[in-house]
Scaffold this motif. Structure first.
Motif, PDB file in Angstrom:
ATOM      1  N   LYS A  13       0.691  -1.438  -0.144  1.00  0.00           N
ATOM      2  CA  LYS A  13      -0.335  -0.379   0.200  1.00  0.00           C
ATOM      3  C   LYS A  13       0.998   1.316  -0.277  1.00  0.00           C
ATOM      4  CE  LYS A  13      -0.905   0.227   5.014  1.00  0.00           C
ATOM      5  NZ  LYS A  13      -1.643  -0.242   6.250  1.00  0.00           N
ATOM      6  N   PHE A  14       1.995   0.880   0.098  1.00  0.00           N
ATOM      7  CA  PHE A  14       3.018   2.056   0.221  1.00  0.00           C
ATOM      8  C   PHE A  14       3.747   2.468  -1.090  1.00  0.00           C
ATOM      9  CE2 PHE A  14       2.928   0.714   4.706  1.00  0.00           C
ATOM     10  CZ  PHE A  14       2.028   1.922   5.194  1.00  0.00           C
ATOM     11  N   ALA A  15       3.861   2.113  -2.290  1.00  0.00           N
ATOM     12  CA  ALA A  15       4.587   1.542  -3.428  1.00  0.00           C
ATOM     13  C   ALA A  15       3.537   2.881  -4.461  1.00  0.00           C
ATOM     14  CB  ALA A  15       4.689   0.395  -4.101  1.00  0.00           C
ATOM     15  N   PRO A  16       4.663   3.094  -5.150  1.00  0.00           N
ATOM     16  CA  PRO A  16       4.252   4.084  -6.006  1.00  0.00           C
ATOM     17  C   PRO A  16       3.361   3.646  -7.203  1.00  0.00           C
ATOM     18  CG  PRO A  16       5.870   4.781  -6.085  1.00  0.00           C
ATOM     19  CD  PRO A  16       6.441   3.464  -5.165  1.00  0.00           C
ATOM     20  N   GLY A  17       2.486   4.202  -8.218  1.00  0.00           N
ATOM     21  CA  GLY A  17       1.680   3.396  -8.974  1.00  0.00           C
ATOM     22  C   GLY A  17       3.174   2.827 -10.292  1.00  0.00           C
ATOM     23  N   GLY A  18       3.907   3.118 -10.014  1.00  0.00           N
ATOM     24  CA  GLY A  18       4.890   2.561 -10.723  1.00  0.00           C
ATOM     25  C   GLY A  18       6.317   2.082 -10.699  1.00  0.00           C
ATOM     26  N   ARG A  19       7.229   2.429 -11.645  1.00  0.00           N
ATOM     27  CA  ARG A  19       8.637   1.071 -10.704  1.00  0.00           C
ATOM     28  C   ARG A  19       9.486   2.209 -10.101  1.00  0.00           C
ATOM     29  NH1 ARG A  19      11.478   2.912 -15.485  1.00  0.00           N
ATOM     30  NH2 ARG A  19      13.600   1.993 -14.958  1.00  0.00           N
ATOM     31  N   TYR A  20       9.479   2.010  -8.771  1.00  0.00           N
ATOM     32  CA  TYR A  20      10.705   2.882  -7.968  1.00  0.00           C
ATOM     33  C   TYR A  20      11.655   2.272  -6.974  1.00  0.00           C
ATOM     34  CZ  TYR A  20       8.040  -0.351  -5.076  1.00  0.00           C
ATOM     35  OH  TYR A  20       7.653  -1.744  -4.116  1.00  0.00           O
ATOM     36  N   ALA A  21      11.940   2.993  -5.990  1.00  0.00           N
ATOM     37  CA  ALA A  21      13.603   2.960  -5.543  1.00  0.00           C
ATOM     38  C   ALA A  21      13.407   2.579  -4.076  1.00  0.00           C
ATOM     39  CB  ALA A  21      14.935   3.986  -5.889  1.00  0.00           C
ATOM     40  N   VAL A  22      13.500   1.605  -2.868  1.00  0.00           N
ATOM     41  CA  VAL A  22      13.736   2.088  -1.739  1.00  0.00           C
ATOM     42  C   VAL A  22      14.647   2.373  -1.175  1.00  0.00           C
ATOM     43  CG1 VAL A  22      13.239   0.683   1.000  1.00  0.00           C
ATOM     44  CG2 VAL A  22      11.582   0.725  -1.441  1.00  0.00           C
ATOM     45  N   ILE A  23      14.555   4.011  -0.494  1.00  0.00           N
ATOM     46  CA  ILE A  23      15.624   4.955   0.159  1.00  0.00           C
ATOM     47  C   ILE A  23      15.637   4.567   1.487  1.00  0.00           C
ATOM     48  CG2 ILE A  23      17.524   6.922   0.166  1.00  0.00           C
ATOM     49  CD1 ILE A  23      16.804   7.085  -2.698  1.00  0.00           C
ATOM     50  N   HIS A  24      16.725   4.127   2.598  1.00  0.00           N
ATOM     51  CA  HIS A  24      16.727   3.532   4.099  1.00  0.00           C
ATOM     52  C   HIS A  24      17.800   4.892   3.974  1.00  0.00           C
ATOM     53  CE1 HIS A  24      18.131   2.149   7.708  1.00  0.00           C
ATOM     54  NE2 HIS A  24      16.302   2.793   8.026  1.00  0.00           N
ATOM     55  N   PRO A  25      17.096   5.924   4.309  1.00  0.00           N
ATOM     56  CA  PRO A  25      18.632   6.942   4.949  1.00  0.00           C
ATOM     57  C   PRO A  25      19.546   7.140   6.412  1.00  0.00           C
ATOM     58  CG  PRO A  25      16.263   8.057   4.880  1.00  0.00           C
ATOM     59  CD  PRO A  25      16.021   6.752   4.406  1.00  0.00           C
ATOM     60  N   LEU A  26      18.709   6.534   7.121  1.00  0.00           N
ATOM     61  CA  LEU A  26      18.858   6.306   8.502  1.00  0.00           C
ATOM     62  C   LEU A  26      19.726   5.263   9.047  1.00  0.00           C
ATOM     63  CD1 LEU A  26      15.529   7.197   9.308  1.00  0.00           C
ATOM     64  CD2 LEU A  26      17.534   9.102   9.216  1.00  0.00           C
ATOM     65  N   ALA A  27      20.215   5.080   9.951  1.00  0.00           N
ATOM     66  CA  ALA A  27      21.912   4.232  10.647  1.00  0.00           C
ATOM     67  C   ALA A  27      20.745   4.140  12.100  1.00  0.00           C
ATOM     68  CB  ALA A  27      22.702   3.818  10.565  1.00  0.00           C
TER      69      ALA A  27
ATOM     70  N   MET B  84       9.511  -3.879  -0.202  1.00  0.00           N
ATOM     71  CA  MET B  84      11.160  -4.788  -1.198  1.00  0.00           C
ATOM     72  C   MET B  84      10.709  -5.440  -1.928  1.00  0.00           C
ATOM     73  SD  MET B  84      13.320  -2.567   1.001  1.00  0.00           S
ATOM     74  CE  MET B  84      13.975  -2.197   2.728  1.00  0.00           C
ATOM     75  N   ARG B  85      10.087  -5.564  -2.124  1.00  0.00           N
ATOM     76  CA  ARG B  85       9.951  -7.602  -3.126  1.00  0.00           C
ATOM     77  C   ARG B  85       9.926  -6.845  -4.322  1.00  0.00           C
ATOM     78  NH1 ARG B  85       4.604 -10.906  -2.003  1.00  0.00           N
ATOM     79  NH2 ARG B  85       3.953  -8.817  -2.678  1.00  0.00           N
ATOM     80  N   ASN B  86       8.789  -6.058  -4.718  1.00  0.00           N
ATOM     81  CA  ASN B  86       8.822  -4.957  -5.406  1.00  0.00           C
ATOM     82  C   ASN B  86       9.645  -3.820  -6.378  1.00  0.00           C
ATOM     83  OD1 ASN B  86       6.525  -6.488  -6.484  1.00  0.00           O
ATOM     84  ND2 ASN B  86       5.308  -5.588  -5.489  1.00  0.00           N
ATOM     85  N   ALA B  87      10.459  -3.675  -5.324  1.00  0.00           N
ATOM     86  CA  ALA B  87      11.289  -1.860  -5.810  1.00  0.00           C
ATOM     87  C   ALA B  87      12.138  -3.119  -6.674  1.00  0.00           C
ATOM     88  CB  ALA B  87      11.989  -1.961  -4.289  1.00  0.00           C
ATOM     89  N   GLU B  88      12.676  -2.116  -7.745  1.00  0.00           N
ATOM     90  CA  GLU B  88      13.661  -2.103  -8.435  1.00  0.00           C
ATOM     91  C   GLU B  88      14.896  -1.985  -8.115  1.00  0.00           C
ATOM     92  OE1 GLU B  88      13.052  -1.403 -12.625  1.00  0.00           O
ATOM     93  OE2 GLU B  88      10.924  -1.599 -12.160  1.00  0.00           O
ATOM     94  N   LEU B  89      15.152  -0.727  -7.226  1.00  0.00           N
ATOM     95  CA  LEU B  89      16.698  -0.926  -6.611  1.00  0.00           C
ATOM     96  C   LEU B  89      16.358  -0.391  -5.205  1.00  0.00           C
ATOM     97  CD1 LEU B  89      19.474   0.404  -7.293  1.00  0.00           C
ATOM     98  CD2 LEU B  89      18.709   2.672  -7.938  1.00  0.00           C
ATOM     99  N   PHE B  90      17.439  -0.816  -4.374  1.00  0.00           N
ATOM    100  CA  PHE B  90      17.570  -0.116  -3.176  1.00  0.00           C
ATOM    101  C   PHE B  90      19.091   0.759  -2.897  1.00  0.00           C
ATOM    102  CE2 PHE B  90      20.063  -0.794   0.983  1.00  0.00           C
ATOM    103  CZ  PHE B  90      17.874  -0.121   1.825  1.00  0.00           C
ATOM    104  N   ILE B  91      19.168   1.420  -2.408  1.00  0.00           N
ATOM    105  CA  ILE B  91      20.112   2.406  -2.027  1.00  0.00           C
ATOM    106  C   ILE B  91      19.613   2.985  -0.248  1.00  0.00           C
ATOM    107  CG2 ILE B  91      21.170   4.852  -2.586  1.00  0.00           C
ATOM    108  CD1 ILE B  91      19.874   4.403  -5.266  1.00  0.00           C
ATOM    109  N   GLY B  92      20.651   2.631   0.734  1.00  0.00           N
ATOM    110  CA  GLY B  92      20.928   3.430   1.856  1.00  0.00           C
ATOM    111  C   GLY B  92      21.755   2.776   2.319  1.00  0.00           C
ATOM    112  N   ASN B  93      21.862   3.464   3.650  1.00  0.00           N
ATOM    113  CA  ASN B  93      23.018   2.277   5.005  1.00  0.00           C
ATOM    114  C   ASN B  93      23.277   1.228   5.190  1.00  0.00           C
ATOM    115  OD1 ASN B  93      23.798   5.531   4.880  1.00  0.00           O
ATOM    116  ND2 ASN B  93      21.899   5.653   6.116  1.00  0.00           N
ATOM    117  N   ASP B  94      24.677   0.856   5.457  1.00  0.00           N
ATOM    118  CA  ASP B  94      25.055  -0.590   6.195  1.00  0.00           C
ATOM    119  C   ASP B  94      24.080  -0.749   7.541  1.00  0.00           C
ATOM    120  OD1 ASP B  94      25.639  -2.699   7.406  1.00  0.00           O
ATOM    121  OD2 ASP B  94      26.868  -1.638   8.721  1.00  0.00           O
ATOM    122  N   SER B  95      22.409  -1.586   7.347  1.00  0.00           N
ATOM    123  CA  SER B  95      22.074  -1.915   8.111  1.00  0.00           C
ATOM    124  C   SER B  95      20.517  -2.577   7.890  1.00  0.00           C
ATOM    125  CB  SER B  95      21.029  -0.139   8.950  1.00  0.00           C
ATOM    126  OG  SER B  95      19.943  -0.117   7.077  1.00  0.00           O
ATOM    127  N   GLY B  96      19.756  -2.939   8.780  1.00  0.00           N
ATOM    128  CA  GLY B  96      18.803  -4.001   8.445  1.00  0.00           C
ATOM    129  C   GLY B  96      17.997  -3.792   7.329  1.00  0.00           C
TER     130      GLY B  96
END
Length: 310
Positions: free
Chosen positions: A161-175, A229-241
């Motif tokens: 329910k949090f996903a956009p309608g099209g292609r997307y990247a998940v970004i985790h900018p925290l640690a 995450m499953r439907n993301a095309e890319l992940f960008i983030g810090n070293d974390s869970g």
């Protein structure tokens, strides 16, 4: 190479194995390859993982990390993958005939089946990844030594329910700590270069106000995070869970490392560019991150092995 034991072969058909892995999202995710190895070798066994409730969704059969829950499960083998006083006590009082844990765990007398280091079990001298470390315990206990699979997490069916309608990247900018956190301004600059929509994620109570120009998700339950995450095309983030959750679905990644050891904690079994700072994590340039995105991201996901970039 240490001689393998035959503990797992000794377990009766339908026997029970309790694994103790109390907490930490990354550690929990990276223990799932070891559990898959055990299931594949002895599919008849009933396996439960003693884990804190906030990480229970990582596992197929979690149980509370309490003595009552362990005793009710009645394992024939109790394997401690956590270490520390609490997990040692649970192992000792689990009622299991075989009590296993790495031989570096203290107090050593608790374990009647001490497990040597991964290097000894696998006959190697190099440092090992966290997933290899956990898997080596299964190999020592009798699972046939072989390839260690990707981590595995279940996710609800359908689109998040949090996903956009099209292609997307998940970004985790925290640690967890400032020294592991690439600057918010750098994440913002990088997000502007993407040709797919960025979705910024954070834990409950974490401040994502620096990214309010984009879609943000705070405090999503772990199953919903996994679905995102499953439907993301890319992940960008810090070293974390969350980086390890993304890797469990084979999502291409760009991950920033400060003082953490990238050899031990890099994304497991997915294409990833690991950007390791020589000093403060802020010294990793946006230009290097843009190049890393170009390296790992295409509409068709490239295959493992992992590639590294600076």
């Amino acid at each position: 190479m240490a001689k393998q034991s035959d503990i797992i072969d000794r377990l009766a058909p339908g026997g029970r194995v309790a694994v103790i892995r109390l907490r930490s999202l990354g550690d929990c995710v990276l223990s799932t390859p070891a559990l898959q190895l055990l299931r594949n070798y002895r599919p008849d066994l009933k396996i439960a993982v003693a884990v804190e409730d906030r990480f229970a969704a990582v596992f197929e059969n979690p149980i509370p990390p309490t003595l009552r829950a362990l005793r009710n499960f009645a394992p024939g083998l109790c394997l401690n993958l956590h270490g520390g006083t609490r997990s040692a006590r649970l192992t000792l009082l689990s009622g299991a005939k075989y009590r296993a844990g790495f031989d570096i765990f203290a107090p050593s007398w608790i374990y009647n089946t001490p497990v040597p280091t991964a290097q000894e079990t696998l006959g190697i001298s190099r440092r090992v990844h966290t997933a290899e470390h956990a898997a080596s315990a299964m190999f020592y206990l009798g699972v046939a030594i072989g390839e260690i699979p990707r981590a595995k997490i279940s996710a609800p069916e359908g689109r998040s329910k949090f996903a956009p309608g099209g292609r997307y990247a998940v970004i985790h900018p925290l640690a967890a700590t400032p020294e592991k956190t690439w600057p918010a301004a750098s994440f913002t600059q990088l997000a502007r270069t993407l040709d797919i929509e960025p979705v910024f994620i954070g834990g409950t109570g974490e401040d994502l106000s620096a990214f309010q120009n984009w879609r943000t998700v705070s405090g999503a339950p772990l199953p919903e995070l996994a679905r995102l995450m499953r439907n993301a095309e890319l992940f960008i983030g810090n070293d974390s869970g969350p980086a390890h959750v993304a890797a469990a679905f084979g999502v291409p990644e760009v991950v920033f490392f400060g003082p953490s050891d990238a050899e031990i904690w890099s994304p497991w079994q997915t294409t990833a560019a690991v950007l390791k700072s020589d000093g403060p994590i802020a010294s990793i340039s946006v230009e290097a991150a843009v190049q890393a995105v170009e390296l790992v991201y295409t509409r068709r996901r490239p295959q493992y092995p992992m590639k590294a970039a600076r």
